[in-house]
Every structure is written in structure tokens, then in C-alpha cells.
Design a protein around this motif. Structure first.
Motif, PDB file in Angstrom:
ATOM      1  N   SER A 314      16.458  11.331 -19.635  1.00 28.18           N
ATOM      2  CA  SER A 314      15.069  11.502 -19.205  1.00 28.18           C
ATOM      3  C   SER A 314      14.725  10.650 -17.994  1.00 28.18           C
ATOM      4  N   HIS A 315      15.586   9.674 -17.670  1.00 28.21           N
ATOM      5  CA  HIS A 315      15.215   8.751 -16.595  1.00 28.21           C
ATOM      6  C   HIS A 315      16.199   8.699 -15.447  1.00 28.21           C
ATOM      7  N   CYS A 316      17.271   9.497 -15.499  1.00 24.77           N
ATOM      8  CA  CYS A 316      18.302   9.363 -14.458  1.00 24.77           C
ATOM      9  C   CYS A 316      17.977  10.148 -13.194  1.00 24.77           C
ATOM     10  N   ASP A 317      17.015  11.064 -13.258  1.00 20.60           N
ATOM     11  CA  ASP A 317      16.743  11.887 -12.080  1.00 20.60           C
ATOM     12  C   ASP A 317      15.728  11.176 -11.181  1.00 20.60           C
ATOM     13  N   ASN A 318      16.162  10.827  -9.968  1.00 11.47           N
ATOM     14  CA  ASN A 318      15.268  10.004  -9.148  1.00 11.47           C
ATOM     15  C   ASN A 318      14.101  10.800  -8.556  1.00 11.47           C
ATOM     16  N   ILE A 319      14.203  12.117  -8.532  1.00  8.38           N
ATOM     17  CA  ILE A 319      13.078  12.897  -8.003  1.00  8.38           C
ATOM     18  C   ILE A 319      11.974  13.018  -9.060  1.00  8.38           C
ATOM     19  N   GLN A 320      12.387  13.241 -10.303  1.00  6.36           N
ATOM     20  CA  GLN A 320      11.392  13.200 -11.384  1.00  6.36           C
ATOM     21  C   GLN A 320      10.749  11.820 -11.439  1.00  6.36           C
ATOM     22  N   ALA A 321      11.590  10.799 -11.345  1.00  2.94           N
ATOM     23  CA  ALA A 321      11.093   9.429 -11.491  1.00  2.94           C
ATOM     24  C   ALA A 321      10.132   9.077 -10.359  1.00  2.94           C
ATOM     25  N   THR A 322      10.537   9.373  -9.128  1.00  3.05           N
ATOM     26  CA  THR A 322       9.695   8.963  -8.005  1.00  3.05           C
ATOM     27  C   THR A 322       8.432   9.822  -7.951  1.00  3.05           C
ATOM     28  N   GLY A 323       8.527  11.065  -8.375  1.00  2.00           N
ATOM     29  CA  GLY A 323       7.344  11.922  -8.399  1.00  2.00           C
ATOM     30  C   GLY A 323       6.286  11.349  -9.325  1.00  2.00           C
ATOM     31  N   PHE A 324       6.733  10.943 -10.521  1.00  4.07           N
ATOM     32  CA  PHE A 324       5.758  10.434 -11.470  1.00  4.07           C
ATOM     33  C   PHE A 324       5.287   9.043 -11.076  1.00  4.07           C
ATOM     34  N   LEU A 325       6.214   8.242 -10.600  1.00  2.00           N
ATOM     35  CA  LEU A 325       5.859   6.884 -10.205  1.00  2.00           C
ATOM     36  C   LEU A 325       4.869   6.898  -9.041  1.00  2.00           C
ATOM     37  N   GLU A 326       5.190   7.668  -8.014  1.00  4.70           N
ATOM     38  CA  GLU A 326       4.395   7.589  -6.787  1.00  4.70           C
ATOM     39  C   GLU A 326       3.068   8.335  -6.892  1.00  4.70           C
ATOM     40  N   HIS A 327       2.954   9.235  -7.871  1.00  3.14           N
ATOM     41  CA  HIS A 327       1.689   9.962  -7.934  1.00  3.14           C
ATOM     42  C   HIS A 327       0.520   9.030  -8.273  1.00  3.14           C
ATOM     43  N   ILE A 328       0.805   7.880  -8.837  1.00  6.15           N
ATOM     44  CA  ILE A 328      -0.309   7.000  -9.228  1.00  6.15           C
ATOM     45  C   ILE A 328      -0.980   6.344  -8.032  1.00  6.15           C
ATOM     46  N   LYS A 329      -0.395   6.512  -6.829  1.00  7.84           N
ATOM     47  CA  LYS A 329      -1.055   5.963  -5.642  1.00  7.84           C
ATOM     48  C   LYS A 329      -2.051   6.971  -5.057  1.00  7.84           C
ATOM     49  N   LEU A 330      -2.008   8.216  -5.535  1.00 10.94           N
ATOM     50  CA  LEU A 330      -2.912   9.240  -5.003  1.00 10.94           C
ATOM     51  C   LEU A 330      -4.292   9.077  -5.654  1.00 10.94           C
ATOM     52  N   PRO A 331      -5.336   9.650  -5.041  1.00 11.29           N
ATOM     53  CA  PRO A 331      -6.682   9.414  -5.571  1.00 11.29           C
ATOM     54  C   PRO A 331      -6.809   9.763  -7.056  1.00 11.29           C
ATOM     55  N   HIS A 332      -7.277   8.795  -7.835  1.00  7.90           N
ATOM     56  CA  HIS A 332      -7.557   8.976  -9.266  1.00  7.90           C
ATOM     57  C   HIS A 332      -8.996   8.549  -9.523  1.00  7.90           C
ATOM     58  N   TYR A 333      -9.884   8.900  -8.585  1.00  9.06           N
ATOM     59  CA  TYR A 333     -11.228   8.329  -8.621  1.00  9.06           C
ATOM     60  C   TYR A 333     -11.992   8.663  -9.889  1.00  9.06           C
ATOM     61  N   VAL A 334     -11.930   9.918 -10.313  1.00 12.89           N
ATOM     62  CA  VAL A 334     -12.710  10.319 -11.482  1.00 12.89           C
ATOM     63  C   VAL A 334     -12.133   9.683 -12.744  1.00 12.89           C
ATOM     64  N   ASP A 335     -10.790   9.722 -12.807  1.00 14.44           N
ATOM     65  CA  ASP A 335     -10.060   9.064 -13.888  1.00 14.44           C
ATOM     66  C   ASP A 335     -10.492   7.613 -14.032  1.00 14.44           C
TER      67      ASP A 335
END
Lengths: 359, 145
Positions: A314-335
Motif C-alpha cells: 500500500s505504500h511502495c508506489d511513489n505516485i500514490q504516495a506523493t499524490g496523497f501527501l502533496e494534496h494537503i498543500k492545496l486549498p482546504h479552506y472550507v475543511d
């Protein structure tokens, strides 16, 4: 819940224009050609092909330039491009025994049929920075090749029954690019995931097994790098043809044994196969493959990360990992607004409770 | 695993593995032909085997371009080549068709040239590898002496 934002179009366009300028760097310096990257940054190209899971050195070199040398971003570009291509079919399984080897070493036998061949290796270099690396190099020395075939080292052990046998098997391979990963995953599916997995992640996991977290005591039975023909059945023709040739790194480890009073002791196997020249990853892959086989080989689960298929796969794919990791820098204003209000209310409640207690 | 030697299989494989520029150099002009299947780039899933000889597994994909053509005489040719060059796949398909006609004797020496180039490249790498062949000796340790 994620709530989308809109706006900022001009700022985004301007940011991308600046990115293009920064990528180009000093305009007084010549633009690096894709051919130069392909020829001189070969191991970076190999890594992008392996983790992008698409063998095409020109595309990988282009992606590396576009990604400003960020190899995970380059892998991302390759994965995205791959999804635009139709799948024409599957190859006949490769015959790595027929590899035209550049390199072939064994840590278990010094005298093996066909000999040990160092190839273009970093091993035994002094790791001193060479400030005067010459633009022109002398041609590599040549010698008469030995035409004898190069059997896999494990075949030698197998002949004497010293290593677990591998039964011939032509069951169709599961494909995690078509079906979502389901656990438990068979060894073929695990190997597919590891082959496209992140080199750094596999390196650390493999290292953890060497340090005792799921120890398997691996020897590199054989490591070989070279070129193998890829064959495919062509339905229109009714026979198979070679559709190309790819470079591969293959590692077979010989690991600590299993056995019982009824079954004499035998070494066990770990396997790594990676597109391109990538021996660190091939060795790491074979160690992780072996650690994941604990159940099949009747070993104890010690809770080591490298033994845990769900954790590893579940953690060896760096594209899955970076996608989920880096999405938290995108706007989460309402959240975030919701959480902010919750914290404010909790604080207000606590404040009221304190005041009431004081009165 | 390999099919029995077959001249068509042989020349198709040679086309697939030749560099597009080299093939274009050897065969610059193509005769009139109709496209049965326009050049199309896609991927082929390359399979390995568990521990080299066991069950197949999916290693990763490679780019492949295919094309099918028909010559005016009606002969059909198929090209499947590594990479993304449409011109390469089309040229391979034309060669496949021509090699089935009485043009074959004219083309054969050209293909031999390609084969020689490919073999020379392979031999050169093998010779470089041979020069790095090593004999390891285990040293006697002090405490055993």
C-alpha cells in the motif's frame, strides 16, 4: 469533505510561465537535449522508466527535463502519459537466462560457469569527485567473449536439490494496472508492485530486514544486468516475433533455509527484476520479496514492516504516495473552517465551564 | 519458448529491433501502398517470471508502434516496432510485404546489412564485458596459518 475553490487563473498562468523560465535556467547556456539526458543521465532515465512502469528512454529523458530533474515528478508525467496509450497486448514471459550480459556477479560462488563479469560498475571506484573529468574518454578495453551460456546460479543449487524448487507455472499473471490491488496478494502480484515501487522505499525496507526486522539472511546468489529480447504473439500472424529489446537488472538471493525431519534443509529464494540498470533496487526488491514470503515458508510473523504485505504494497508506489501527501498543500479552506469553528466552540465551552466552576 | 526458425519471423524481429534512422537510411523510398491499419502507438505489458522460471508476472509496459499495409499487388504487410515512431512501423510493414514478393532478393542484402550492424553492436558490448571478467581468490586468513 473537500470543497473545491475557483479563481486565480491569471496568477496560475503567471506561475507556470515563471516555472518555464526557471526550468530553462540561464538562457546563455545551451538547452540540454533529450538525447544528451538519455545518453549521459542513463541511470536517472532507467529509474524513471522503472517507476513510471513504461520502458521508453526518450520519453523518460523528456520527462526528466520537463520535471527539472525531480525524478518523482518525471515518473508522474510518464504514468500520466501511459494512461493515454492503448494496450496492444502482453509479451511472452522474458527468458532472462538468454540475457546478453554486461554484468554478472555472484557473492556465493567465486568460480561459476561462464565466469564473473564486472561490467560498467561503480564498485571498487574510490568515490572521489573528479574535478577534471575529461570530455573525451579512451575506449573501453576489449577481450574475446566466452560463447558459453550463462546458467542462473540458482540452477546449480537446484540441480543438487539445495534450494527450493520452482515449479513450472503458466497461470495468467494478475495485473494491478487493471484490477485494484486486493489482499492477500499472490507473489506475482507482489512482484509487479515492487517492480514499479519507489527505490528509496524498497531500499529502506530491505535494509531494515538486514538489521533484524524480518531477517532472512540473504546472499546475492547472482546479479545480472544486460539485454533481453521481448517477444510477443501477433494474432494477425499466428506466431510470435521479437518486438524489441530491453535492458534489465535481475537479482536472485539465496536465503536461510527451511526444512524439517521429513524434508531436508533447503535454501530459499528472493527475486528482483527491474527494467534498466538498477542494481540497488533489484537487490532491495529481492530482499523484500523474500521477507514477504514468511507465511508460505512457515516462518513467524515478527511484526516487521517488510513482512507486512498490506503495509509494503500500500505504500511502495511513489505516485500514490506523493499524490496523497502533496494534496494537503492545496486549498482546504472550507475543511479547515469547520475545524476552526469546532476548536473555537470547544474553547468557549471550556471557558464557560471554568467560569461556572469559579462562581 | 521460441517458435521454430521462420524467415518471416526473422525479418519482422530484425525490423523491430533496428534503429528507425538506420532502417530509413537503408530503405529511403517506399513503393505505393495503402494503409490497412494506420500506425498506432500503444503499450505492451512485458512479463517476467517469478524467480526467472516460475509463474509469469507483469514487470511493466514498453512502447510499441504497429501498422498494417497492402501493396498494389495485394500483398499485406505487418509492422510491430519498439518505440513510438510511426514512420518506423510503416516502413517495417512495407518491408514485410515486399519480402513476400519477388522483390525479396533485392531487399535481402539490405536486411543483411542491418543484421550485421546489430550483431556488431552486440559483439562490441560482449567484448567490453569480457574484458571485465574477473577471477576472485579467497585469501588465507592469518589465524588459520
Amino acid at each position: 469533505m473537500y470543497v473545491a475553490v475557483k479563481g486565480g487563473e491569471r496568477a496560475i498562468d503567471n506561475a507556470h510561465a515563471w516555472l518555464a523560465e526557471e526550468r530553462r535556467g540561464d538562457p546563455d547556456l545551451p538547452l540540454m537535449s533529450v538525447a544528451q539526458i538519455r545518453a549521459q543521465m542513463t541511470l536517472a532515465v532507467n529509474r524513471v522508466m522503472a517507476e513510471g512502469s513504461l520502458y521508453d528512454p526518450d520519453l523518460a529523458a523528456l520527462a526528466i527535463r520537463q520535471a527539472r530533474g525531480d525524478l518523482i515528478e518525471a515518473v508522474f508525467l510518464i504514468r500520466a502519459y501511459r494512461t493515454t496509450l492503448p494496450r496492444l497486448g502482453a509479451s511472452v514471459p522474458l527468458d532472462t537466462g538468454a540475457m546478453a550480459v554486461d554484468r554478472r556477479v555472484s557473492a556465493t560462488f567465486k568460480d561459476l560457469p561462464g565466469g564473473q563479469v564486472l561490467g560498467p560498475t561503480f564498485d571498487y571506484t574510490h568515490r572521489l569527485l573528479d574535478f577534471a573529468e575529461a570530455a573525451a574518454v579512451d575506449p573501453a578495453p576489449l577481450a574475446q567473449p566466452d560463447p558459453a551460456p550463462l546458467p542462473h546460479v540458482t540452477q546449480i543449487l537446484d540441480r543438487d536439490g539445495l534450494i527450493e524448487p520452482i515449479a513450472p507455472d503458466d497461470s495468467p499473471a494478475p495485473d494491478l494496472t487493471r484490477e485494484p490491488l486486493e489482499l492477500p496478494a499472490c507473489r506475482a502480484l507482489r512482484l509487479q508492485a515492487l517492480a514499479r515501487g519507489d527505490e528509496g522505499f524498497l531500499l529502506s525496507l530491505a535494509y531494515s530486514t538486514q538489521r533484524g526486522y524480518g531477517r532472512t539472511h540473504a546472499f546475492v546468489g547472482e546479479l545480472r544486468i544486460g539485454r533481453v529480447a521481448v517477444e510477443m504473439e501477433i494474432p494477425e500472424l499466428g506466431f510470435s516475433i521479437e518486438i524489441g529489446e530491453i535492458e534489465l537488472t535481475e537479482c536472485e538471493t539465496v536465503n536461510q533455509f527451511k526444512g524439517s525431519r521429513l524434508e531436508p534443509a533447503q535454501f530459499t529464494r528472493g527475486y528482483g527484476l527491474v527494467p534498466g540498470q538498477s542494481e540497488r533496487k533489484a537487490i532491495a526488491m529481492s530482499l523484500v520479496d523474500r521477507a514477504l514470503r514468511w507465511q508460505e515458508l512457515g516462518e513467524d510473523f515478527t511484526g516487521a514492516p517488510a513482512q507486512d504485505a498490506e503495509f509494503v504494497l500500500s505504500h511502495c508506489d511513489n505516485i500514490q504516495a506523493t499524490g496523497f501527501l502533496e494534496h494537503i498543500k492545496l486549498p482546504h479552506y472550507v475543511d479547515f473552517q469547520a475545524e476552526l469553528e469546532l476548536v473555537r466552540r470547544l474553547r468557549a465551552d471550556a471557558h464557560t465551564a471554568l467560569q461556572e466552576a469559579a462562581e | 519458448m521460441s517458435a521454430p526458425p521462420d524467415p518471416r519471423r526473422d525479418w519482422l524481429s530484425l525490423m523491430a529491433r533496428s534503429a528507425p534512422e538506420r532502417l530509413a537510411e537503408v530503405l529511403p523510398d517506399l513503393p505505393a501502398h495503402a494503409l490497412l491499419r494506420a500506425p498506432e502507438t500503444g503499450t505492451v505489458m512485458v512479463q517476467g517470471r517469478v524467480s526467472a522460471t516460475g509463474a509469469p508476472f507483469n514487470l511493466g509496459e514498453m512502447t510499441v508502434t504497429r501498422c498494417a499495409i497492402r501493396l498494389d499487388c495485394g500483398t499485406v504487410g505487418h509492422g510491430h516496432v519498439q518505440g513510438r515512431s510511426h514512420a518506423h512501423a510503416r516502413r517495417a510493414a512495407v518491408v514485410d510485404a515486399l519480402m513476400q514478393t519477388d522483390e525479396a532478393p533485392r531487399l535481402t542484402p539490405l536486411l543483411e546489412g542491418l543484421r550485421t550492424t546489430a550483431q556488431a553492436a552486440r559483439d562490441l558490448r560482449a567484448a567490453k564485458a569480457a574484458a571485465t571478467r574477473v577471477e576472485f581468490f579467497t585469501l588465507q586468513r592469518g589465524e588459520d596459518a
